[in-house]
Enzyme design. Structure first.
Site, mmCIF file in Angstrom:
data_model
loop_
_atom_site.group_PDB
_atom_site.id
_atom_site.type_symbol
_atom_site.label_atom_id
_atom_site.label_comp_id
_atom_site.label_asym_id
_atom_site.label_seq_id
_atom_site.Cartn_x
_atom_site.Cartn_y
_atom_site.Cartn_z
ATOM 1 N N HIS A 153 0.811 -1.225 0.000
ATOM 2 C CA HIS A 153 0.000 0.000 0.000
ATOM 3 C C HIS A 153 0.843 1.273 0.000
ATOM 4 O O HIS A 153 0.296 2.369 0.042
ATOM 5 C CB HIS A 153 -0.924 0.039 1.227
ATOM 6 C CG HIS A 153 -1.986 -1.012 1.203
ATOM 7 N ND1 HIS A 153 -2.793 -1.276 2.277
ATOM 8 C CD2 HIS A 153 -2.384 -1.854 0.224
ATOM 9 C CE1 HIS A 153 -3.636 -2.246 1.972
ATOM 10 N NE2 HIS A 153 -3.401 -2.622 0.735
ATOM 11 N N GLU A 205 -4.210 4.158 1.882
ATOM 12 C CA GLU A 205 -5.322 4.266 2.832
ATOM 13 C C GLU A 205 -5.228 5.534 3.674
ATOM 14 O O GLU A 205 -5.850 5.639 4.733
ATOM 15 C CB GLU A 205 -5.384 3.008 3.707
ATOM 16 C CG GLU A 205 -5.624 1.770 2.849
ATOM 17 C CD GLU A 205 -5.887 0.502 3.634
ATOM 18 O OE1 GLU A 205 -5.686 0.508 4.867
ATOM 19 O OE2 GLU A 205 -6.301 -0.491 3.018
ATOM 20 N N ASP A 307 -7.992 -12.473 7.624
ATOM 21 C CA ASP A 307 -8.428 -11.749 6.415
ATOM 22 C C ASP A 307 -8.176 -12.656 5.202
ATOM 23 O O ASP A 307 -9.067 -13.389 4.780
ATOM 24 C CB ASP A 307 -7.666 -10.418 6.328
ATOM 25 C CG ASP A 307 -7.873 -9.687 5.009
ATOM 26 O OD1 ASP A 307 -8.770 -10.064 4.252
ATOM 27 O OD2 ASP A 307 -7.122 -8.729 4.719
ATOM 28 N N HIS A 360 -12.967 -1.955 4.827
ATOM 29 C CA HIS A 360 -12.851 -1.380 3.477
ATOM 30 C C HIS A 360 -11.840 -2.201 2.677
ATOM 31 O O HIS A 360 -11.257 -3.156 3.188
ATOM 32 C CB HIS A 360 -12.376 0.066 3.596
ATOM 33 C CG HIS A 360 -10.978 0.194 4.146
ATOM 34 N ND1 HIS A 360 -10.180 1.294 3.967
ATOM 35 C CD2 HIS A 360 -10.218 -0.686 4.879
ATOM 36 C CE1 HIS A 360 -9.009 1.097 4.542
ATOM 37 N NE2 HIS A 360 -9.010 -0.082 5.103
HETATM 38 C C1 2PG Z 1 -6.320 -5.595 4.077
HETATM 39 C C2 2PG Z 1 -6.856 -4.613 3.070
HETATM 40 C C3 2PG Z 1 -7.605 -3.434 3.589
HETATM 41 P P1 2PG Z 1 -6.463 -4.812 0.543
HETATM 42 O O1 2PG Z 1 -5.338 -6.303 3.808
HETATM 43 O O2 2PG Z 1 -6.882 -5.769 5.141
HETATM 44 O O3 2PG Z 1 -6.882 -2.657 4.475
HETATM 45 O O4 2PG Z 1 -6.026 -4.350 2.020
HETATM 46 O O5 2PG Z 1 -7.778 -4.209 0.243
HETATM 47 O O6 2PG Z 1 -5.345 -4.317 -0.337
HETATM 48 O O7 2PG Z 1 -6.536 -6.311 0.563
HETATM 49 MG MG MG Z 2 -5.720 -7.504 5.768
#
Ligand code: 2PG
Ligand code: MG
Length: 418
Positions: A153, A205, A307, A360
């Site tokens: 990011h 972000e 995640d 998000h």
């Molecule tokens: C994460 C996200 C959001 P991305 O890893 O949690 O912050 O990043 O949307 O790039 O997967």
């Molecule tokens: Mg994540």
């Protein structure tokens, strides 16, 4: 009342194309825009891209056409208030496991737009409609604000992706947001003092992207900012190392050194002992279950959020539960690709006593759907980036409005207690 769907290609916060869908019934018109990740999990539903010359291959004209020509006729005679029927009609039409025929971006755009249209038809705010369909109680979330950006990011050398301020000890959402914004500004001063003005340019972000490499250094700065403002009783820290991105040939590449899962787990344990860490997301690669089990043993009380590991997918959640790999879900609607499945993933997590943090994506839009979603689900936690950049503040500002109008209670510390 028939549903009319109309999709178009618009751009997200990184200047990449994404799908916008309008759903109307002749009287009401609802709109939704689909977000997009950068550190995406390999098990996520498929985001359909044109892969032609436009926008470096990232165009979404095929997904748009799929909404206009295939999804629209299939949903035309359905009731938007029956979210399950809406989404299942699209699953049937798509008939793949990862939504690759129509595209998860096409399906989700239609799913969210219909959800909003239903709220309009009922004459209630979106969060209330979400509360109705999820059978949960509304709660204002603790915001987790990503104020130092690294990984994919940002253009710095930090391998770990997100360092978040968590004002869990505030009395309400508005106070939490104020405290976090004040800490963000104080942090800016501290960074400028040490690294100069360039260090406070921001990442995807809205968090600062200072020229740091050692993963503990952002924690030192955040803790200093918190303490200098006297907020140590109210403000905690959350991290998302997004470790799948650091996983190279079975090891974790941190600051140029390859660490084993055990060495990385020791590193996290030391961080948790030194800094006010309240939540740790994706500490290990999405398929490195041994690492996840290890961190659960070492830090059994800490909120460990999946995640990339879970991709908001009920089957992956069941697998993680069987392995005791984590104790909280990161809920990203576009990872699974429909409102119905996202709510099912949240409810499955709540039932198991897990935490749920609504999230998000790094590629966002002005759509504020997740603000209403987090309140309606009563999840109590949201991450939507720094208190900067319109696509991030849009969600926080919507939450300020919802708090004012709903009077819902604030999640507070207890939502992180595992
Ligand atoms: C994460 C996200 C959001 P991305 O890893 O949690 O912050 O990043 O949307 O790039 O997967
Ligand atoms: Mg994540």
């Amino acid at each position: 009342m028939a549903i009319n769907l109309k999709a178009r290609e618009v751009i997200d916060s990184r200047g990449n194309p994404t799908v916008e869908v309008d759903a109307s019934d002749g009287t009401n018109r609802a709109r939704a825009i689909v977000p997009s990740g950068a550190s995406t999990g390999v098990h996520e539903a498929l985001e359909l891209r044109d892969k032609d010359v436009r926008y470096g291959g990232k165009g979404v004209r095929t997904a748009v056409a799929n909404v206009n020509n295939r999804i629209a006729p299939a949903l035309a005679d359905l009731d938007p208030k029956d979210q399950g029927a809406i989404d299942h009609a699209m699953f049937t039409l798509d008939a793949t496991k990862n939504k690759s025929a129509l595209g998860a971006n096409a399906i989700l755009g239609a799913s969210m737009a219909c959800c909003r249209l239903a709220a309009m038809q009922k004459g209630v705010p979106l969060y209330q409609h979400v509360q109705d369909i999820s059978s949960r109680k509304a709660l204002m979330p603790v915001p987790c604000l990503n104020v130092i950006n690294g990984g994919v990011h940002a253009g710095n050398d930090l391998d770990m992706q997100e360092y978040m301020l968590v004002p869990a000890g505030a009395d309400n959402f508005a106070e939490a947001l104020r405290m976090a914004a004040e800490t963000y500004h104080h942090l800016k001063g501290l960074l400028e003092k040490k690294y100069g003005k360039n260090s406070t340019n921001v990442g995807d972000e809205g968090g600062f992207a200072p020229p740091m490499a050692r993963p503990e250094e952002p924690l030192e700065f955040l803790t200093a900012a918190i303490e200098e403002l006297g907020l140590q009783d109210k403000m905690m820290i959350a991290m998302d190392p997004a470790s799948s991105e650091m996983f190279k040939e079975g090891k974790y590449l941190v600051q140029g050194t390859s660490l084993s899962a055990g060495e990385l787990a020791d590193r996290y344990q030391a961080m948790a002992q030194t800094f006010p860490l309240i939540s740790l997301e994706d500490p290990f690669d999405q398929d490195d279950l041994e690492g996840w089990k290890l961190i659960r043993q070492k830090l059994p009380k800490l909120q460990i959020v999946g995640d990339d590991l879970l991709v908001t997918n009920p089957e992956r959640i069941a697998m993680a539960m069987d392995n005791d790999a984590c104790n909280a879900l990161l809920l990203k609607v576009n990872q699974i690709g429909s409102v119905t499945e996202a709510i099912a993933a949240a409810n499955k997590s709540f039932d198991a006593g897990w935490g749920v943090m609504v999230s998000h994506r790094s590629g966002e839009t002005e759509d504020t759907f997740i603000a209403d979603l987090v309140v309606g689900l009563g999840a109590g936690q949201i991450k939507s980036g720094a208190p900067a950049r319109g696509e991030r503040t849009a969600k926080y500002n919507q939450l300020l409005r919802i708090e004012e109008e709903s009077g819902a209670a604030f999640g507070g510390r207890k939502v992180f207690e595992r």
